[in-house]
Design an enzyme around this catalytic site. Structure first.
Site, short mmCIF file in Angstrom:
data_model
loop_
_atom_site.label_atom_id
_atom_site.label_comp_id
_atom_site.label_asym_id
_atom_site.label_seq_id
_atom_site.Cartn_x
_atom_site.Cartn_y
_atom_site.Cartn_z
N ASN A 68 34.02 41.24 39.52
CA ASN A 68 35.38 41.66 39.56
C ASN A 68 36.24 40.92 38.30
OD1 ASN A 68 35.81 44.01 41.34
ND2 ASN A 68 34.79 42.38 42.83
N HIS A 82 45.21 38.34 50.55
CA HIS A 82 44.68 39.69 51.40
C HIS A 82 43.24 39.36 51.62
CE1 HIS A 82 43.63 43.51 52.65
NE2 HIS A 82 42.70 43.70 51.61
N ASP A 110 48.61 44.96 54.99
CA ASP A 110 48.79 43.89 56.15
C ASP A 110 49.78 43.93 56.68
OD1 ASP A 110 45.93 43.27 55.25
OD2 ASP A 110 47.04 42.38 53.35
P1 NAI Z 1 35.54 53.43 46.73
O1 NAI Z 1 34.04 52.68 46.36
O2 NAI Z 1 35.41 54.41 47.55
O3 NAI Z 1 35.92 53.90 45.20
C1 NAI Z 1 35.87 52.89 44.19
C2 NAI Z 1 36.03 53.76 42.96
O4 NAI Z 1 36.22 52.98 41.67
C3 NAI Z 1 34.73 54.45 42.56
O5 NAI Z 1 34.84 55.68 42.32
C4 NAI Z 1 34.10 53.55 41.38
O6 NAI Z 1 33.43 54.57 40.55
C5 NAI Z 1 35.37 53.22 40.64
N1 NAI Z 1 35.27 52.18 39.87
C6 NAI Z 1 34.55 50.70 40.22
N2 NAI Z 1 34.86 50.03 39.05
C7 NAI Z 1 35.61 50.81 38.42
C8 NAI Z 1 35.99 50.34 37.01
N3 NAI Z 1 35.80 49.20 36.50
N4 NAI Z 1 37.04 51.28 36.10
C9 NAI Z 1 37.24 52.29 36.81
N5 NAI Z 1 36.77 52.80 38.01
C10 NAI Z 1 35.94 51.73 38.81
O7 NAI Z 1 36.33 52.32 47.19
P2 NAI Z 1 37.75 52.41 47.89
O8 NAI Z 1 37.50 52.39 49.35
O9 NAI Z 1 38.86 53.67 47.21
O10 NAI Z 1 38.35 50.78 47.66
C11 NAI Z 1 38.68 50.56 46.32
C12 NAI Z 1 38.93 49.09 46.40
O11 NAI Z 1 39.99 48.89 47.55
C13 NAI Z 1 37.98 48.05 46.96
O12 NAI Z 1 37.84 47.12 46.37
C14 NAI Z 1 38.52 47.91 48.43
O13 NAI Z 1 37.90 46.69 48.91
C15 NAI Z 1 39.80 47.83 48.10
N6 NAI Z 1 41.02 47.65 49.27
C16 NAI Z 1 41.82 46.76 49.20
C17 NAI Z 1 42.74 47.19 50.00
C18 NAI Z 1 44.08 46.08 50.19
O14 NAI Z 1 44.77 45.98 51.24
N7 NAI Z 1 44.23 45.47 49.07
C19 NAI Z 1 42.72 47.86 51.32
C20 NAI Z 1 41.33 48.68 51.15
C21 NAI Z 1 40.67 48.61 50.28
#
Ligand code: NAI
Length: 328
Positions: A107, A189, A161
């Site tokens: 990341n 987080h 949160d």
């Molecule tokens: P997901 O896997 O469904 O979607 C992530 C998308 O990001 C995918 O379509 C992927 O192709 C794209 N992606 C990956 N690397 C990329 C890059 N370098 N540039 C552009 N696009 C890229 O995951 P979801 O469920 O949408 O979650 C996304 C993130 O949010 C995860 O890291 C998850 O852990 C985080 N998250 C954070 C929360 C918070 O409270 N801060 C709460 C819930 C999730």
């Protein structure tokens, strides 16, 4: 008609993206009189770009009056061009057998590149919210990779949160969730975060006094808020996407339009308050007004709270030292 605001969203074809874009385009984030242009970034792989195309087709089919344009791209500099707001949702998920350290480093590469792209092409006033995990450290990396932007432009999402804590406290104290003021979630987080309800009130009544249950606080409330994400994965078979998207909207809406004096939690670079080293992206209580946030100062920290804050800070410092060599 107001000038459109440019909103960049990364990971736009993912779960959270799908729960987020339609609400932004309908005016829930910036107001029902504010046109937006969506600038959507996805990975340069066919499957991701095809999915993004499908999402854009659906956005078109909603005929949102406030949607003044949509750009889909695999190039960060196109997505961030003149962006006023950037929601960095896309991140590398943890794969099977992947160590936490490897996840951090994978990341770090993404957020170094995206920070540099923001530095080069985004509006000088861009408001950045990092959602992708590990959110605090990813925000720190992006901030450090954008030396020409004000560090205050970079924030991490702890609002989910905060909202989780609000809801659990409302149930326990038998008050309306919308009446609660003065709640904080300190730190990272991650399950080490510290939801702190000592100063929470509803209609002037202190909720710690009303609940009067230290055991519930230590053994139910704090761990349950911290582990809520895992509980949702267990129940749903998928991670929390709708509530995460909702929290992102709350975070940006309050930052742009103001919190009306309410404390909200944002992950922001420390100014050295509460002994948190300057620059560490830490969950603090803030109030927001006129597009700026102000840290709530002089909150009393008792022994229990200090230990909890020290624990979540230690984890963040460890994450920071794990990526330090990339930022030299
Ligand atoms: P997901 O896997 O469904 O979607 C992530 C998308 O990001 C995918 O379509 C992927 O192709 C794209 N992606 C990956 N690397 C990329 C890059 N370098 N540039 C552009 N696009 C890229 O995951 P979801 O469920 O949408 O979650 C996304 C993130 O949010 C995860 O890291 C998850 O852990 C985080 N998250 C954070 C929360 C918070 O409270 N801060 C709460 C819930 C999730």
């Amino acid at each position: 008609m107001k000038k459109p605001v440019r909103v960049a969203v990364t990971g736009a074809a993912g779960q959270i993206g799908y729960a987020l874009l339609f609400r932004i385009a309908s005016g829930e984030m910036l107001g029902k009189d504010q046109p937006v242009i969506l600038q959507l970034l996805e990975l340069p792989i066919d499957k991701a770009q095809a999915a993004l195309k499908g999402v854009i087709m659906e956005l078109e089919d909603c005929a949102f009056p406030l949607l003044a344009g949509v750009v889909g791209t695999d190039n960060a500099e196109v997505a961030f061009k003149d962006a006023d707001i950037a929601l960095l949702v896309g991140a590398r998920p943890r794969g099977p057998g992947m160590e936490r350290k490897d996840l951090l480093l994978e990341n770090a590469k993404i957020f170094t590149a995206q920070g540099a792209a923001l530095n080069k092409v985004a509006s000088r006033d861009v408001k950045v919210l990092v959602v992708g995990n590990p959110a605090n450290t990813n925000a720190y990396i992006a901030m450090k990779s954008a030396p020409d932007l004000n560090p205050r432009n970079f924030t991490a999402m702890l609002r989910l949160d905060h909202n989780r804590a609000l809801s659990q406290l409302a149930t326990k104290a038998d008050v309306a969730v919308g009446d609660i003021e003065g709640l904080i979630v300190w730190g990272n987080h991650s399950p080490t975060m510290y939801p702190d309800y000592r100063f929470a009130t509803a209609n002037g009544v202190n909720l710690k006094d009303k609940v009067n249950d230290a055991d519930w606080n230590a053994n139910t409330f704090i761990p349950q808020v911290g582990k809520r994400g895992a509980a949702i994965i267990e129940a749903r078979g998928l991670s929390s996407a709708a509530s995460a998207a909702n929290a992102a909207i709350d975070h940006i809406r309050d930052w742009v339009l103001g919190s009306n004096g309410k404390w909200v939690t944002m992950g922001v670079p420390s100014d050295g308050s509460y002994g948190i080293p300057e620059g560490v992206i830490f969950g603090f209580a803030v109030t927001t007004q006129n597009g700026e946030y102000t840290l709530v100062k002089d909150i009393e920290v008792d022994d229990f709270s200090q230990k909890a804050i020290d624990k979540t800070l230690a984890e963040l410092e460890e994450e920071r030292s794990g990526v330090a060599h990339l930022l030299a």
